[in-house]
Design a protein around this motif. Structure first.
Motif, short mmCIF file in Angstrom:
data_model
loop_
_atom_site.label_atom_id
_atom_site.label_comp_id
_atom_site.label_asym_id
_atom_site.label_seq_id
_atom_site.Cartn_x
_atom_site.Cartn_y
_atom_site.Cartn_z
N PRO A 168 -4.55 -3.10 6.52
CA PRO A 168 -3.36 -3.63 5.68
C PRO A 168 -3.74 -3.35 4.08
O PRO A 168 -2.75 -3.06 3.51
N LEU A 169 -4.98 -3.79 3.83
CA LEU A 169 -5.35 -3.49 2.41
C LEU A 169 -5.38 -2.45 1.96
O LEU A 169 -4.77 -1.75 0.93
N LEU A 170 -5.61 -1.40 2.93
CA LEU A 170 -5.73 0.11 2.31
C LEU A 170 -4.08 0.45 2.49
O LEU A 170 -3.89 1.47 1.42
N ALA A 171 -3.58 0.17 3.46
CA ALA A 171 -2.07 0.62 3.33
C ALA A 171 -1.33 0.00 2.12
O ALA A 171 -0.39 0.78 1.58
N GLU A 172 -1.91 -1.04 1.60
CA GLU A 172 -1.22 -1.53 0.35
C GLU A 172 -1.83 -0.89 -0.90
O GLU A 172 -1.47 -1.09 -2.12
N GLY A 173 -2.82 0.17 -0.87
CA GLY A 173 -3.74 0.62 -1.90
C GLY A 173 -4.34 -0.31 -2.50
O GLY A 173 -4.72 -0.15 -3.81
N ARG A 174 -4.82 -1.50 -1.78
CA ARG A 174 -5.75 -2.64 -2.59
C ARG A 174 -7.32 -2.22 -2.47
O ARG A 174 -7.85 -2.82 -1.64
N SER A 175 -7.74 -1.05 -3.08
CA SER A 175 -9.10 -0.52 -2.95
C SER A 175 -10.23 -1.57 -3.02
O SER A 175 -11.26 -1.72 -2.43
N ALA A 176 -10.01 -2.27 -4.32
CA ALA A 176 -11.10 -3.16 -4.66
C ALA A 176 -11.22 -4.43 -3.57
O ALA A 176 -12.28 -4.78 -3.31
N GLU A 177 -9.89 -4.78 -3.24
CA GLU A 177 -10.18 -6.12 -2.05
C GLU A 177 -10.74 -5.44 -0.53
O GLU A 177 -11.38 -6.05 -0.01
#
Length: 134
Positions: A15-24
């Protein structure tokens, strides 16, 4: 409070990758990471990675060059610290507009709550055709 299982840790990644949240997403990884994605030479989104920061760079490069279209997780196999994910994904190479349509297997290892291994196996021929063929 019960500690998160290795499978739960790994499944938080998508889900983090799908939202573009690379750092998280990269924060889920340990300081030292065993990274492997066999790929044809010249694919710009697969750098040399050996750390959580390297995973962040990888995720950012992936977002720059590839647009996810479908991600279907068919099976999660967990034994001890190892988690194997099996599925199918379709991604568009932004440079060419062509799709990478491939089954995949991702072998991960989680130790002390952090991902220490990320070994992805996919159809490298499909990757090469989508990126290089004109």
């Amino acid at each position: 409070m019960t500690a998160e299982s290795p499978a739960q840790t790994v499944q938080r990644l998508f889900p983090l990758l799908a939202e573009g949240r690379s750092a998280e997403a990269a924060a889920l990884f340990a300081d030292s990471v065993s990274f492997s994605i066999p790929h044809p030479p010249g694919i710009p989104w697969v750098p040399v990675v050996d750390s959580a920061d390297g995973m962040r760079v990888f995720f950012e490069l992936l977002q720059t060059h590839v647009q996810p279209k479908e991600f279907d997780l068919h099976q999660v196999i967990a034994e001890g610290d190892d988690v194997i994910l099996v599925g199918h994904m379709v991604s568009e190479v932004k440079k060419t507009g062509r799709d990478i349509d491939t089954a995949f297997a991702l072998h991960t290892t989680v130790r002390d709550g952090r991902i220490t291994r990320y070994h992805l196996y996919e159809d490298t021929y499909a990757v090469a055709r989508a990126y290089f063929d004109s």
